[in-house]
Design a protein around this motif. Structure first.
Motif, PDB file in Angstrom:
ATOM      1  N   ASP A  12      -0.747 -12.411 -13.270  1.00 26.91           N
ATOM      2  CA  ASP A  12      -0.447 -13.427 -12.561  1.00 26.91           C
ATOM      3  C   ASP A  12      -1.502 -13.246 -11.272  1.00 26.91           C
ATOM      4  O   ASP A  12      -1.854 -12.303 -10.737  1.00 26.91           O
ATOM      5  CB  ASP A  12       0.811 -13.204 -11.886  1.00 26.91           C
ATOM      6  CG  ASP A  12       1.312 -14.345 -11.109  1.00 26.91           C
ATOM      7  OD1 ASP A  12       0.547 -15.604 -11.387  1.00 26.91           O
ATOM      8  OD2 ASP A  12       2.367 -14.441 -10.573  1.00 26.91           O
ATOM      9  N   ALA A  13      -2.342 -14.481 -11.312  1.00 29.00           N
ATOM     10  CA  ALA A  13      -3.453 -14.610 -10.302  1.00 29.00           C
ATOM     11  C   ALA A  13      -3.172 -16.046  -9.636  1.00 29.00           C
ATOM     12  O   ALA A  13      -2.811 -17.155 -10.115  1.00 29.00           O
ATOM     13  CB  ALA A  13      -4.770 -14.726 -10.793  1.00 29.00           C
ATOM     14  N   LYS A  24       2.117 -10.818  -0.061  1.00 31.48           N
ATOM     15  CA  LYS A  24       2.218 -11.479  -1.429  1.00 31.48           C
ATOM     16  C   LYS A  24       1.141 -11.183  -2.326  1.00 31.48           C
ATOM     17  O   LYS A  24       0.638 -12.091  -3.108  1.00 31.48           O
ATOM     18  CB  LYS A  24       2.216 -13.076  -1.018  1.00 31.48           C
ATOM     19  CG  LYS A  24       3.128 -13.488  -0.052  1.00 31.48           C
ATOM     20  CD  LYS A  24       4.410 -13.482  -0.830  1.00 31.48           C
ATOM     21  CE  LYS A  24       5.551 -14.015   0.444  1.00 31.48           C
ATOM     22  NZ  LYS A  24       6.916 -14.152  -0.555  1.00 31.48           N
ATOM     23  N   GLY A  25       0.787  -9.930  -2.457  1.00 32.19           N
ATOM     24  CA  GLY A  25      -0.230  -9.486  -3.522  1.00 32.19           C
ATOM     25  C   GLY A  25      -1.315  -8.803  -3.035  1.00 32.19           C
ATOM     26  O   GLY A  25      -1.305  -8.224  -2.004  1.00 32.19           O
ATOM     27  N   PHE A  26      -2.568  -8.684  -3.770  1.00 33.74           N
ATOM     28  CA  PHE A  26      -3.572  -7.714  -3.406  1.00 33.74           C
ATOM     29  C   PHE A  26      -4.911  -8.515  -3.918  1.00 33.74           C
ATOM     30  O   PHE A  26      -4.929  -9.456  -4.627  1.00 33.74           O
ATOM     31  CB  PHE A  26      -3.376  -6.438  -3.784  1.00 33.74           C
ATOM     32  CG  PHE A  26      -3.734  -6.485  -5.384  1.00 33.74           C
ATOM     33  CD1 PHE A  26      -4.757  -5.897  -5.855  1.00 33.74           C
ATOM     34  CD2 PHE A  26      -2.596  -6.939  -6.321  1.00 33.74           C
ATOM     35  CE1 PHE A  26      -5.099  -5.863  -7.438  1.00 33.74           C
ATOM     36  CE2 PHE A  26      -2.707  -6.700  -7.747  1.00 33.74           C
ATOM     37  CZ  PHE A  26      -3.974  -6.414  -8.207  1.00 33.74           C
ATOM     38  N   ALA A  27      -5.956  -8.496  -3.128  1.00 32.40           N
ATOM     39  CA  ALA A  27      -7.430  -8.947  -3.460  1.00 32.40           C
ATOM     40  C   ALA A  27      -8.423  -7.845  -3.371  1.00 32.40           C
ATOM     41  O   ALA A  27      -8.497  -6.680  -2.680  1.00 32.40           O
ATOM     42  CB  ALA A  27      -7.387  -9.870  -2.276  1.00 32.40           C
ATOM     43  N   LEU A  28      -9.628  -8.283  -3.926  1.00 34.06           N
ATOM     44  CA  LEU A  28     -10.802  -7.369  -3.702  1.00 34.06           C
ATOM     45  C   LEU A  28     -11.638  -8.121  -2.758  1.00 34.06           C
ATOM     46  O   LEU A  28     -12.007  -9.552  -2.917  1.00 34.06           O
ATOM     47  CB  LEU A  28     -11.371  -7.246  -5.027  1.00 34.06           C
ATOM     48  CG  LEU A  28     -13.011  -6.470  -5.125  1.00 34.06           C
ATOM     49  CD1 LEU A  28     -12.534  -4.994  -4.916  1.00 34.06           C
ATOM     50  CD2 LEU A  28     -13.466  -6.696  -6.395  1.00 34.06           C
ATOM     51  N   VAL A  29     -11.967  -7.557  -1.560  1.00 26.34           N
ATOM     52  CA  VAL A  29     -12.878  -8.214  -0.523  1.00 26.34           C
ATOM     53  C   VAL A  29     -13.980  -7.157  -0.027  1.00 26.34           C
ATOM     54  O   VAL A  29     -13.734  -6.076  -0.081  1.00 26.34           O
ATOM     55  CB  VAL A  29     -11.886  -8.524   0.666  1.00 26.34           C
ATOM     56  CG1 VAL A  29     -10.982  -9.659   0.110  1.00 26.34           C
ATOM     57  CG2 VAL A  29     -11.143  -7.325   1.128  1.00 26.34           C
ATOM     58  N   LEU A  52       0.873  -1.941  -9.343  1.00 24.51           N
ATOM     59  CA  LEU A  52       0.014  -3.335  -9.367  1.00 24.51           C
ATOM     60  C   LEU A  52       0.243  -4.408 -10.488  1.00 24.51           C
ATOM     61  O   LEU A  52      -0.260  -5.455 -10.409  1.00 24.51           O
ATOM     62  CB  LEU A  52      -1.522  -3.076  -8.965  1.00 24.51           C
ATOM     63  CG  LEU A  52      -1.854  -2.353  -7.642  1.00 24.51           C
ATOM     64  CD1 LEU A  52      -3.341  -1.937  -7.447  1.00 24.51           C
ATOM     65  CD2 LEU A  52      -1.311  -3.158  -6.416  1.00 24.51           C
ATOM     66  N   ASN A  53       0.578  -3.836 -11.624  1.00 22.49           N
ATOM     67  CA  ASN A  53       0.765  -4.393 -12.860  1.00 22.49           C
ATOM     68  C   ASN A  53       1.814  -5.623 -12.551  1.00 22.49           C
ATOM     69  O   ASN A  53       1.817  -6.683 -13.183  1.00 22.49           O
ATOM     70  CB  ASN A  53       1.330  -3.529 -13.884  1.00 22.49           C
ATOM     71  CG  ASN A  53       0.048  -2.978 -14.698  1.00 22.49           C
ATOM     72  OD1 ASN A  53      -0.384  -3.687 -15.241  1.00 22.49           O
ATOM     73  ND2 ASN A  53       0.342  -1.845 -14.847  1.00 22.49           N
ATOM     74  N   ASP A  54       2.631  -5.228 -11.546  1.00 23.12           N
ATOM     75  CA  ASP A  54       3.753  -6.239 -11.051  1.00 23.12           C
ATOM     76  C   ASP A  54       3.408  -7.130  -9.939  1.00 23.12           C
ATOM     77  O   ASP A  54       4.265  -7.963  -9.354  1.00 23.12           O
ATOM     78  CB  ASP A  54       5.153  -5.534 -10.887  1.00 23.12           C
ATOM     79  CG  ASP A  54       5.571  -4.932 -12.284  1.00 23.12           C
ATOM     80  OD1 ASP A  54       5.423  -5.428 -13.029  1.00 23.12           O
ATOM     81  OD2 ASP A  54       5.978  -3.659 -11.844  1.00 23.12           O
ATOM     82  N   ALA A  71       0.844  -1.111  -0.080  1.00 21.61           N
ATOM     83  CA  ALA A  71       0.026   0.064  -0.025  1.00 21.61           C
ATOM     84  C   ALA A  71       0.872   1.213  -0.006  1.00 21.61           C
ATOM     85  O   ALA A  71       0.444   2.321  -0.686  1.00 21.61           O
ATOM     86  CB  ALA A  71      -0.979   0.045   0.988  1.00 21.61           C
ATOM     87  N   ARG A  72       2.056   1.048   0.757  1.00 21.32           N
ATOM     88  CA  ARG A  72       3.012   2.248   0.726  1.00 21.32           C
ATOM     89  C   ARG A  72       3.644   2.689  -0.274  1.00 21.32           C
ATOM     90  O   ARG A  72       3.602   3.650  -1.038  1.00 21.32           O
ATOM     91  CB  ARG A  72       3.891   2.195   1.734  1.00 21.32           C
ATOM     92  CG  ARG A  72       4.895   3.349   2.190  1.00 21.32           C
ATOM     93  CD  ARG A  72       5.826   3.161   3.355  1.00 21.32           C
ATOM     94  NE  ARG A  72       6.429   2.029   3.262  1.00 21.32           N
ATOM     95  CZ  ARG A  72       6.177   0.817   4.156  1.00 21.32           C
ATOM     96  NH1 ARG A  72       5.215   0.839   5.040  1.00 21.32           N
ATOM     97  NH2 ARG A  72       7.035  -0.162   4.138  1.00 21.32           N
ATOM     98  N   LYS A  73       3.961   1.380  -1.441  1.00 21.30           N
ATOM     99  CA  LYS A  73       4.743   1.537  -2.744  1.00 21.30           C
ATOM    100  C   LYS A  73       3.605   2.271  -3.783  1.00 21.30           C
ATOM    101  O   LYS A  73       3.935   2.921  -4.306  1.00 21.30           O
ATOM    102  CB  LYS A  73       5.266   0.286  -2.989  1.00 21.30           C
ATOM    103  CG  LYS A  73       6.271  -0.160  -2.176  1.00 21.30           C
ATOM    104  CD  LYS A  73       6.852  -1.482  -2.696  1.00 21.30           C
ATOM    105  CE  LYS A  73       7.714  -2.050  -1.881  1.00 21.30           C
ATOM    106  NZ  LYS A  73       8.174  -3.441  -2.275  1.00 21.30           N
TER     107      LYS A  73
END
Length: 307
Positions: A227-228, A245-250, A196-198, A185-187
């Protein structure tokens, strides 16, 4: 002649054959179906053979790893569930019940059950101990399919299916957010959402409405999901994301505790995102006394809950 054939089919059908069919369909195994019904395995085999003789069609493919419905079996399953449902409704009507009893089958997303529906279930089961609530979890498509095939009394979905054969009762709006670890989130805050592309996108799978919605929102923001990772539960998704280790929609409510202690942060996008959850039922399904009571109690609960 056609009428005579219909009479012959009705005369040949017995409830125990239908119950054996449903048990085998759901258990995917002759031995497990027999255990469920309290039969020996050969009895289930005989019941299925009898149904196949009556229908004149093969209903199951038998494989070493289990069974699968044939096309004829898929058609038969819809009527089998209706048969059991009508039998239960008849039993309730004949008993002139003044208290709900019997079985209610409902399917919902895991996240909705854990964050919104659990208080209702606790209240309902306490007030109506004679009702057996069979609650299943599934994706939006799983839920819709179960209602359309008469497997379920009800489903709870995150958006209106907009189908003529489905009745949709809206119950609540749910705010959804992209969540990530504090580091990611900070990045993103410093470098922008293109970062978030990476990053790895994590969800319950491509059949999940959260996944497809996220892909659309990200695409509009110029982000491609390259990558999912598919995980089976909301808790696993939260834990994995909190490790960076990534991000999500919750659902936002699902991460309230993590937001308070700082293990997760919300990634801010331009527009607010939400789903309109609702109860669905097949338009042609004749609801039993117990099902009507359940529907009324659930809608009243959420009306009170959201007031």
């Amino acid at each position: 002649m056609k009428y005579r054939k219909v009479i012959d089919v009705i005369d040949s059908l017995e409830g125990r054959f239908i119950l054996a069919f449903i048990a085998l369909l759901e258990e995917k195994s002759f031995s497990r179906a027999a255990d469920r019904l309290g039969y020996v395995q050969s009895t289930v085999t005989t019941h299925i053979q009898h149904l196949e003789k009556i229908s004149g069609q093969k209903l199951f493919h038998r494989y070493p790893r289990g069974i699968e419905l044939t096309e004829a079996g898929k058609i038969f399953s819809k009527y089998a569930y209706q048969y059991v449902h009508l039998s239960q409704s008849l039993k309730e009507s004949m008993n002139e019940l003044d208290q709900p009893s019997g079985t209610i089958r409902i399917r919902t997303q895991e996240s909705f059950f854990l964050t919104r529906m659990l208080p209702f279930v606790q209240e309902y089961t306490r007030n109506y101990p004679s009702v057996n609530l069979r609650i299943e979890q599934g994706s939006h498509q799983d839920i819709l399919k179960g209602v359309l095939n008469y497997e379920l009394d009800f489903g709870i979905v995150p958006q209106n299916p907009n189908r003529q054969d489905i009745i949709f009762y809206p119950i609540m709006e749910e705010t959804i957010v992209f969540a990530a670890s504090e580091d990611i989130a900070r990045k993103v805050e410093h470098a922008g959402v293109q970062l978030l592309n990476d990053e790895l996108f994590i969800s319950n799978g491509t059949s999940c409405l959260y996944h497809t919605t996220a892909v659309d929102v990200l695409k509009d923001a110029g982000i491609m999901v390259k990558d999912a990772l598919e995980l089976p539960s909301l808790e696993m998704i939260k834990q994995y994301v909190s490790c960076g280790k990534g991000f999500a929609l919750v659902p936002e409510i699902a991460i309230n505790n993590e937001l308070k202690i700082g293990t997760l942060k919300i990634l801010r996008f331009n527009s607010k995102m939400s789903f309109s959850h609702g109860l669905i039922v097949h338009k042609n399904r004749e609801l039993s006394f117990t099902a009507k009571s359940f529907q009324s109690k659930l809608l009243c609960f959420f009306n009170r809950y959201m007031s």
